[in-house]
Design an enzyme around this catalytic site. Structure first.
Site, short mmCIF file in Angstrom:
data_model
loop_
_atom_site.label_atom_id
_atom_site.label_comp_id
_atom_site.label_asym_id
_atom_site.label_seq_id
_atom_site.Cartn_x
_atom_site.Cartn_y
_atom_site.Cartn_z
CB ALA A 114 -0.99 14.89 -52.72
N GLY A 117 1.76 13.29 -57.28
CA GLY A 117 0.39 12.86 -57.59
C GLY A 117 0.23 11.38 -57.91
N GLY A 118 1.26 10.58 -57.64
CA GLY A 118 1.15 9.14 -57.89
C GLY A 118 -0.02 8.52 -57.13
CE LYS A 119 2.09 6.01 -52.32
NZ LYS A 119 3.22 6.66 -53.00
CD GLU A 137 3.84 18.80 -51.75
OE1 GLU A 137 3.65 17.58 -51.62
OE2 GLU A 137 4.75 19.41 -51.16
NE ARG A 142 7.30 17.88 -53.64
CZ ARG A 142 7.70 16.84 -54.38
NH1 ARG A 142 8.61 17.03 -55.32
NH2 ARG A 142 7.20 15.65 -54.18
CG ASP A 181 3.55 8.49 -50.04
OD1 ASP A 181 4.14 7.54 -49.47
OD2 ASP A 181 3.79 8.85 -51.20
CB CYS A 234 9.94 5.50 -50.43
SG CYS A 234 10.59 7.14 -50.36
#
Ligand code: SAM
Length: 463
Positions: A114, A117-119, A137, A142, A181, A234
């Protein structure tokens, strides 16, 4: 002419994957990597109201492109969690959720990888107030950044943990939705970050792919039958994407789901029964992104949430601090008070096994007769509008965020410092000064008075 001095060579195999996927020439694709990448933000609608006068991200209601990349650190609203700076392509998570997840139901959601923390902040904006997000996380440092960003975002229905996926998978805790992610080889970052090219290698792609499989296998038991797993990276290559999806559906009982696309810049590929969605540098003005969604076969049991399960405790809380509602329940721990998502008592008791870093929102602490409000209360979307406020100008707001002492004569007591009527933090007024209570760890370290020309606020884009 392109300036090849500043650009490292894009690996041939990456270009050929993209060229195969799109049918575009590798020259054209290489060229697109040289273009500066757009900047986009996602607005926290519980803090900023109204439409921004900016290009909209077509797959995200609260997403906008900015005309250039400003110095966000100089915008008090950035520090207030009023918006999050995020790649536009990543915001496609919204479409995936809206098309396949029953968002009006109370859901237990896990964001497994996570930070920063964008998502997670996006998920909080999308799920219902009754739902609960657990953000994990594994890297502890982080996880702290993740906590900071979630606290600033201000939602009470979340918890932060820092665990290896295998520990969560073995915990006996089950989620309706798991978002993975995954850490990846980062081919999608080449456009912004030259360093990403230097770190890239075939061996690393192999390594990432194996790690992703391990993560998926480890977390699979934590997904309820009938629940959903969203997998994203990504990076563009098939080893970390299609090959892993194929592997996942061979190992586990799951079905890949298809999406309706409303934007022809998004690339859909179908291999076997896998539907994959990619954002490519020559199509979208953003970094690269890959996403796919699975449904675990079986009937989903909706037993995690219990309506009105939490007794409304009588808690000694000063009036007019919070706008409480049926989705939250205050709780006392020693002298400290926090609000927790209601209806999740049993689930949160189980979550204790994973030694959460935080759950819900800390409201403050009794110090004798004085109630000392917490930074998290200032950032909370539940904060009462009846709290005594002091509106600051741009310079004063940045001073406050730098923890500079403000000289001002006000009536004594706790005051909420605001910029553009969005809360930044608390100060205590004593005599002719305001004791700065902005959270120490978050102190802004930037000589903003030397950067007058760069002064920026998202506010300037409001109609
Ligand atoms: N979801 C984040 C967001 O939207 O802001 C970005 C996540 S980033 C792509 C992947 C994250 O996975 C990193 O924060 C990394 O520390 C974490 N990670 C690294 N190794 C991991 C592992 N073995 N298991 C789970 N997470 C891991």
């Amino acid at each position: 002419m392109r300036d090849s001095h500043h650009m490292h060579q894009i690996p041939e195999s990456v270009l050929s994957v993209l060229s195969d996927l799109t049918g575009d020439s590798s020259g054209a694709i290489e060229e697109s990597f040289q273009q500066p990448v757009g900047t986009s933000v996602r607005v926290n609608r519980k803090k900023l109201h109204g439409e921004l006068n900016l290009e909209h991200v077509s797959w995200c209601d609260s997403g906008y492109f900015l005309p250039h990349r400003p110095n966000f650190a100089l915008d008090p609203l950035f520090h207030a969690g009023a918006y999050y700076v995020q790649e536009a392509s990543s915001m496609f998570l919204e479409e995936v959720l809206k098309q396949h997840i029953p968002l009006n139901e109370p859901l237990a959601v896990l964001d497994l990888c996570a930070a920063p923390g964008g998502k997670s902040t996006h998920l909080l904006s999308l799920i219902s107030d009754e739902s609960l997000l657990v953000s994990n996380e594994v890297i502890r440092a982080r996880a702290n950044i993740l906590s900071e960003n979630l606290t600033k975002w201000g939602y009470p229905n979340q918890a932060v943990i820092s665990r290896d996926p295998s520990v969560i998978g073995n915990s006996g805790i089950h989620f309706d939705l798991v978002v993975v992610d995954a850490p990846c080889s980062g081919e999608g970052l080449f456009r912004r970050d030259n360093e990403a090219i230097n770190h890239w290698s075939e061996e690393n792609v192999q390594l990432c792919s194996l790690r992703q499989r391990r993560i998926l296998a480890d977390i699979w038991p934590a997904l309820k039958p009938g629940g959903w797993l969203i997998y994203s990276t990504c990076t563009f290559n098939k080893l970390e994407n299609e090959e892993n999806l194929k592997w996942l559906s061979e190992q586990f009982d799951a079905e890949c789901l298809r999406l309706q696309l409303n934007d022809d810049r998004i690339l859909e590929t179908e291999e076997g029964n896998y539907f994959c969605y990619r954002f490519l540098p020559n199509r979208v003005n953003s970094e690269g992104f890959f996403i796919s969604i699975f449904k675990k076969n079986g009937e989903r049991i909706t037993d995690t949430f219990q309506q009105n399960s939490s007794k409304r405790n009588k808690i000694d809380l000063p009036p007019d601090l919070l706008q409480l509602n049926e989705n939250v329940t205050p709780q006392k721990m020693g002298d400290s008070i926090r609000v927790l998502p209601a209806g999740w008592t049993n689930f949160l008791n189980q979550l204790e096994k994973l030694r959460p870093i935080s759950i819900g929102t800390t409201v403050g602490e009794w110090k004798g007769k004085d109630f000392r409000p917490d930074q998290a209360l200032a950032n909370s979307v539940l904060i009462s509008e009846r709290i005594a406020q002091i509106e600051l100008d741009h310079d004063e707001a940045l001073d406050f965020l730098s923890r500079t002492e403000l000289r001002r004569s006000e009536t004594p007591g706790w005051k909420l410092m605001t910029f553009d009527h969005v809360a930044l933090g608390f100060a205590k007024s004593i005599g002719n000064r305001l004791n700065n209570n902005f959270r120490k760890e978050w102190r802004l370290r930037l000589d903003h008075r030397q950067r007058k020309g760069e002064i920026f606020s998202i506010h300037s884009f409001f109609n």
